[in-house]
Design a protein around this motif. Structure first.
Motif, PDB file in Angstrom:
ATOM      1  N   MET A 194     115.161   0.375  68.439  1.00 25.03           N
ATOM      2  CA  MET A 194     115.758  -0.410  67.369  1.00 25.03           C
ATOM      3  C   MET A 194     115.108  -1.777  67.237  1.00 25.03           C
ATOM      4  SD  MET A 194     119.884   0.158  67.141  1.00 25.03           S
ATOM      5  CE  MET A 194     120.278   0.549  68.839  1.00 25.03           C
ATOM      6  N   SER A 195     115.196  -2.319  66.037  1.00 23.81           N
ATOM      7  CA  SER A 195     114.778  -3.689  65.793  1.00 23.81           C
ATOM      8  C   SER A 195     115.462  -4.611  66.804  1.00 23.81           C
ATOM      9  CB  SER A 195     115.169  -4.102  64.370  1.00 23.81           C
ATOM     10  OG  SER A 195     115.126  -5.501  64.211  1.00 23.81           O
ATOM     11  N   LEU A 196     114.738  -5.624  67.229  1.00 20.98           N
ATOM     12  CA  LEU A 196     115.292  -6.539  68.242  1.00 20.98           C
ATOM     13  C   LEU A 196     116.515  -7.288  67.752  1.00 20.98           C
ATOM     14  CD1 LEU A 196     112.138  -8.133  69.936  1.00 20.98           C
ATOM     15  CD2 LEU A 196     113.584  -6.261  70.758  1.00 20.98           C
ATOM     16  N   ASN A 197     116.612  -7.490  66.447  1.00 18.79           N
ATOM     17  CA  ASN A 197     117.765  -8.258  65.960  1.00 18.79           C
ATOM     18  C   ASN A 197     118.488  -7.605  64.789  1.00 18.79           C
ATOM     19  OD1 ASN A 197     115.710  -8.739  64.115  1.00 18.79           O
ATOM     20  ND2 ASN A 197     116.082 -10.940  63.947  1.00 18.79           N
ATOM     21  N   CYS A 198     118.318  -6.285  64.645  1.00 18.36           N
ATOM     22  CA  CYS A 198     119.098  -5.560  63.629  1.00 18.36           C
ATOM     23  C   CYS A 198     119.456  -4.185  64.177  1.00 18.36           C
ATOM     24  CB  CYS A 198     118.311  -5.434  62.325  1.00 18.36           C
ATOM     25  SG  CYS A 198     119.213  -4.563  61.017  1.00 18.36           S
ATOM     26  N   ARG A 199     120.685  -4.048  64.669  1.00 16.34           N
ATOM     27  CA  ARG A 199     121.129  -2.762  65.216  1.00 16.34           C
ATOM     28  C   ARG A 199     121.164  -1.709  64.115  1.00 16.34           C
ATOM     29  NH1 ARG A 199     124.745  -6.342  67.048  1.00 16.34           N
ATOM     30  NH2 ARG A 199     126.413  -5.511  65.732  1.00 16.34           N
ATOM     31  N   GLY A 200     120.700  -0.516  64.472  1.00 16.37           N
ATOM     32  CA  GLY A 200     120.707   0.595  63.528  1.00 16.37           C
ATOM     33  C   GLY A 200     119.435   0.741  62.723  1.00 16.37           C
ATOM     34  N   LEU A 201     118.530  -0.246  62.809  1.00 17.24           N
ATOM     35  CA  LEU A 201     117.270  -0.184  62.075  1.00 17.24           C
ATOM     36  C   LEU A 201     116.145   0.165  63.043  1.00 17.24           C
ATOM     37  CD1 LEU A 201     115.911  -0.646  59.282  1.00 17.24           C
ATOM     38  CD2 LEU A 201     115.388  -2.965  60.068  1.00 17.24           C
ATOM     39  N   TYR A 202     115.424   1.253  62.751  1.00 14.41           N
ATOM     40  CA  TYR A 202     114.375   1.759  63.630  1.00 14.41           C
ATOM     41  C   TYR A 202     113.015   1.641  62.930  1.00 14.41           C
ATOM     42  CZ  TYR A 202     118.233   3.827  66.282  1.00 14.41           C
ATOM     43  OH  TYR A 202     119.381   4.017  67.025  1.00 14.41           O
ATOM     44  N   PRO A 203     112.240   0.584  63.215  1.00 13.85           N
ATOM     45  CA  PRO A 203     110.895   0.477  62.628  1.00 13.85           C
ATOM     46  C   PRO A 203     109.978   1.540  63.234  1.00 13.85           C
ATOM     47  CG  PRO A 203     111.671  -1.641  63.515  1.00 13.85           C
ATOM     48  CD  PRO A 203     112.554  -0.577  64.063  1.00 13.85           C
ATOM     49  N   ALA A 204     109.157   2.187  62.407  1.00  8.51           N
ATOM     50  CA  ALA A 204     108.323   3.276  62.912  1.00  8.51           C
ATOM     51  C   ALA A 204     107.020   3.366  62.144  1.00  8.51           C
ATOM     52  CB  ALA A 204     109.073   4.611  62.815  1.00  8.51           C
ATOM     53  N   GLY A 205     106.008   3.911  62.814  1.00 11.21           N
ATOM     54  CA  GLY A 205     104.759   4.258  62.169  1.00 11.21           C
ATOM     55  C   GLY A 205     103.785   3.112  62.017  1.00 11.21           C
ATOM     56  N   GLU A 206     102.784   3.357  61.183  1.00 15.16           N
ATOM     57  CA  GLU A 206     101.692   2.415  61.021  1.00 15.16           C
ATOM     58  C   GLU A 206     102.145   1.116  60.371  1.00 15.16           C
ATOM     59  OE1 GLU A 206      97.048   2.619  59.457  1.00 15.16           O
ATOM     60  OE2 GLU A 206      98.249   4.422  59.714  1.00 15.16           O
TER      61      GLU A 206
ATOM     62  N   ALA B 114     104.915  -0.358  60.694  1.00 14.13           N
ATOM     63  CA  ALA B 114     105.668  -1.172  61.653  1.00 14.13           C
ATOM     64  C   ALA B 114     104.758  -1.749  62.731  1.00 14.13           C
ATOM     65  CB  ALA B 114     106.781  -0.338  62.287  1.00 14.13           C
ATOM     66  N   GLY B 115     103.484  -1.306  62.742  1.00 11.51           N
ATOM     67  CA  GLY B 115     102.530  -1.821  63.712  1.00 11.51           C
ATOM     68  C   GLY B 115     102.469  -1.029  65.000  1.00 11.51           C
ATOM     69  N   TYR B 116     102.920   0.258  64.978  1.00 11.91           N
ATOM     70  CA  TYR B 116     102.977   1.048  66.204  1.00 11.91           C
ATOM     71  C   TYR B 116     102.144   2.319  66.157  1.00 11.91           C
ATOM     72  CZ  TYR B 116     106.774  -2.032  67.548  1.00 11.91           C
ATOM     73  OH  TYR B 116     107.520  -3.146  67.876  1.00 11.91           O
ATOM     74  N   ALA B 117     101.293   2.474  65.165  1.00 10.16           N
ATOM     75  CA  ALA B 117     100.503   3.696  65.062  1.00 10.16           C
ATOM     76  C   ALA B 117      99.227   3.394  64.296  1.00 10.16           C
ATOM     77  CB  ALA B 117     101.303   4.801  64.369  1.00 10.16           C
ATOM     78  N   GLY B 118      98.294   4.349  64.319  1.00  5.40           N
ATOM     79  CA  GLY B 118      97.031   4.166  63.631  1.00  5.40           C
ATOM     80  C   GLY B 118      96.419   5.484  63.225  1.00  5.40           C
ATOM     81  N   GLY B 119      97.027   6.183  62.312  1.00  2.00           N
ATOM     82  CA  GLY B 119      96.520   7.477  61.878  1.00  2.00           C
ATOM     83  C   GLY B 119      97.646   8.461  61.671  1.00  2.00           C
ATOM     84  N   ILE B 120      97.302   9.636  61.160  1.00  2.37           N
ATOM     85  CA  ILE B 120      98.315  10.624  60.794  1.00  2.37           C
ATOM     86  C   ILE B 120      99.114  11.096  62.001  1.00  2.37           C
ATOM     87  CG2 ILE B 120      98.651  12.968  59.887  1.00  2.37           C
ATOM     88  CD1 ILE B 120      96.304  12.445  57.988  1.00  2.37           C
ATOM     89  N   VAL B 121      98.428  11.527  63.056  1.00  5.28           N
ATOM     90  CA  VAL B 121      99.136  12.109  64.198  1.00  5.28           C
ATOM     91  C   VAL B 121      99.951  11.064  64.948  1.00  5.28           C
ATOM     92  CG1 VAL B 121      98.848  13.274  66.421  1.00  5.28           C
ATOM     93  CG2 VAL B 121      97.525  14.025  64.451  1.00  5.28           C
ATOM     94  N   SER B 122      99.355   9.913  65.226  1.00  7.25           N
ATOM     95  CA  SER B 122     100.105   8.892  65.963  1.00  7.25           C
ATOM     96  C   SER B 122     101.301   8.400  65.145  1.00  7.25           C
ATOM     97  CB  SER B 122      99.200   7.723  66.349  1.00  7.25           C
ATOM     98  OG  SER B 122      98.677   7.072  65.221  1.00  7.25           O
ATOM     99  N   SER B 123     101.167   8.344  63.825  1.00  8.63           N
ATOM    100  CA  SER B 123     102.303   7.965  62.979  1.00  8.63           C
ATOM    101  C   SER B 123     103.389   9.027  63.022  1.00  8.63           C
ATOM    102  CB  SER B 123     101.834   7.749  61.542  1.00  8.63           C
ATOM    103  OG  SER B 123     100.967   6.645  61.447  1.00  8.63           O
ATOM    104  N   ALA B 124     102.990  10.288  62.945  1.00  8.20           N
ATOM    105  CA  ALA B 124     103.967  11.376  63.024  1.00  8.20           C
ATOM    106  C   ALA B 124     104.706  11.358  64.357  1.00  8.20           C
ATOM    107  CB  ALA B 124     103.267  12.714  62.815  1.00  8.20           C
ATOM    108  N   ILE B 125     103.958  11.153  65.438  1.00  4.67           N
ATOM    109  CA  ILE B 125     104.570  11.062  66.766  1.00  4.67           C
ATOM    110  C   ILE B 125     105.587   9.935  66.811  1.00  4.67           C
ATOM    111  CG2 ILE B 125     104.122  10.459  69.186  1.00  4.67           C
ATOM    112  CD1 ILE B 125     101.438  11.917  68.912  1.00  4.67           C
TER     113      ILE B 125
END
Length: 539
Positions: free
Chosen positions: A499-511, A513-524
């Motif tokens: 979850m976001s550090l300061n918003c409960r219930g919000l889940y940042p994900a994928g490229e 959000a800054g946590y992936a770099g491509g199709i597979v890593s984003s899907a994961i």
């Protein structure tokens, strides 16, 4: 699984002994039996687990295999491990309201599939159009029709990767990656992506795969709304309460929910601005910018395969190059290589221009292109404030638009001219036939003025270094500007619970959000976010 099922690694078939797929399919079982000390009649079946190309010795390239095979009797070889079956999907406890997934790129689609198959009936909200309508809009833009800000190479169902190469390579060792590939095959991708070391689908097949994935989500209870752009979030006492969307006609709707996955992609700039205004936990991060470089594919094939270039089992060669510019302490590298592909106009905003690369499943255009980029850093190339990287990208794209003379004409330059050489062909001569660019217009101009002296000089040194690795790389070819969307310009901070550090219930994900770099890593990462949401619901 029988007791006589074994795994064999390091199986090698020289290319000099293979002239067709049929010969390969006949030679591999013979090699398996010989290695296992068995006769062909003992072999019950075999499965390729991994296949790669060893071309380090260009005079003797070979395919290398890992295979699992079953025999009628005990044979030599390591016993194959029992395959771990995925645990049955559990239905989470009922949430107050159905979860919302914002964005239908790889992260959003796989998050939605995970939630749907857990019985949560997610609602997917996508600011662009479905992939079929989006594909028509993109083709229209490349033929000279107006740019649609919500339906283009960056925005729409499938995400930015839908108009690239469909590359499925990933540095992630996460076991979810194998499940992602399996689902792609079930949705229409080529079966060889399960074992080829550098798998790709191709931008001609991806729309079919994406549409089938959407139908799978719907069949499991999910639903989609298109042309719904997330405008703002309602947050009360650190808890997500609602999401506000606006459609293409300006009509707003509010969806009450306490759980949402934010998988918006790396180009959601208006939303980034809004999240910064709301004070959502974010940080600036380094990224890379540069140019798109294109050569004749035969040059890359010859450099990589030597005398075996053009072999019917090899296809178009790819490459991945790096360079450390000690003069400026910057890393340079090639990125998103598209063998047998095209440079494409990937613009998504008025008076801003960005390029990308794309190739179809056959990779047979006769041209190879790749991003050639250099690292840029907060506090050095732009400020340390959370949106400063975004502003830096926008300045480059605005300069590229102006350099092209407006009307989203792509600015081009020959490699020789970029390096300051008098000899060499012009970009116009190198572009014939001009159909190798997916854009309605282009203009030859000085790309160094777009990047500036410091970044241009780093790339110049990189090109000369890479020319020693791939002879001719700094010779005949063209460069296009500007390659600026290699990654998100910031990171949405989240905790171990996803979850976001300061918003409960919000889940940042994928490229985005800054946590992936491509199709597979984003899907994961999308799967990871959905599983984190389910765990919280069951707690």
């Amino acid at each position: 699984m029988t007791e006589n099922r074994i795994r064999l690694s390091g199986l090698s078939l020289p290319l000099s002994e293979l002239a067709s797929v049929e010969q390969e399919n006949a030679a591999l079982p013979r090699l398996v039996c010989r290695r296992a000390g068995a006769s062909p009649g003992d072999l019950l079946g075999m499965e390729i687990i991994k296949k790669s190309l060893d071309a380090r010795d260009k005079g003797h390239p070979a395919f290398i295999y890992t295979v699992e095979a079953s025999f009628r009797r005990p044979v030599r070889g390591k016993k194959a491990e029992e395959k771990k079956m995925l645990s049955p999907k559990k239905t989470a406890s009922q949430m107050d309201r159905r979860p919302v997934v914002v964005g239908a790129g790889p992260a959003g689609l796989f998050a939605a599939l995970t939630l749907a198959e857990a019985g949560m009936k997610p609602l997917v909200m996508e600011q662009g159009k479905d992939v079929e309508a989006r594909s028509r809009d993109v083709e229209g833009f490349w033929k000279g029709e107006a740019l649609l800000p919500r339906s283009n190479v960056q925005f729409g169902e499938g995400g930015a990767g839908a108009f690239s190469d469909g590359k499925l390579t990933s540095r992630s060792k996460d076991s979810r990656g194998a499940e992602v590939l399996k689902i792609f095959v079930e949705c229409g991708a080529q079966p060889e992506i399960l074992y080829w070391h550098r798998p790709h689908i191709g931008s001609d097949r991806l729309p079919i795969v994406i549409a089938n994935l959407r139908q799978r989500i719907i069949a499991a209870g999910g639903s989609f709304q298109y042309e719904q752009c997330l405008k703002s979030l309602e947050i009360s006492q650190g808890q997500l309460r609602a999401l506000r969307f606006v459609d293409a006609e300006g009509k707003e709707q509010e969806i009450e929910t306490k759980t949402a996955i934010l998988a918006v992609g790396h180009s959601a700039r208006p939303l980034y601005r809004e999240l910064a205004k709301l004070g959502l936990a974010m940080e600036a991060k380094a990224l890379a910018v540069g140019l798109r470089i294109q050569h004749r594919q035969e040059l890359i094939d010859r450099d990589q395969y030597g005398s075996f270039a053009g072999h019917p089992l090899l296809g178009a060669a790819d490459y991945q190059l790096t360079y450390k510019d000690l003069a400026q302490e910057r890393g340079c590298y090639t990125f998103c290589n598209c063998p047998g592909g095209y440079i494409v106009n990937a613009s998504s905003e008025a008076e801003h221009l960005v390029v990308n690369g794309m190739s179809l499943s056959a990779r047979d255009s006769g041209w190879a292109n790749s991003a050639a980029v250099v690292q840029v850093f907060p506090g050095r190339d732009f400020g340390r404030e959370v949106l400063d990287g975004l502003f830096f990208q926008e300045r480059l794209e605005s300069a590229a638009f102006a350099a092209g003379g407006g009307a989203h004409a792509v600015p081009l330059m020959s490699i020789s001219a970029f390096l300051g050489r008098d000899s060499g062909s012009s970009a116009e001569e190198l572009l014939l036939p001009a159909s190798q660019l997916r854009t309605a217009a282009w203009k030859e101009t000085d790309l160094r003025a777009i990047l500036g002296e410091e970044l241009s000089s780093s790339l110049q040194r990189a090109l000369l270094h890479w020319d020693r690795q791939l002879p001719g790389f700094a010779g005949e070819g063209i460069l296009a500007a500007v390659e600026s969307r290699t990654s998100a310009p910031l990171r949405l901070l989240r905790g171990e619970n996803g979850m976001s550090l300061n918003c409960r219930g919000l889940y940042p994900a994928g490229e985005g959000a800054g946590y992936a770099g491509g199709i597979v890593s984003s899907a994961i990462d999308g799967i990871r976010a959905a599983q984190a949401m389910l765990e919280q619901a069951q707690a």
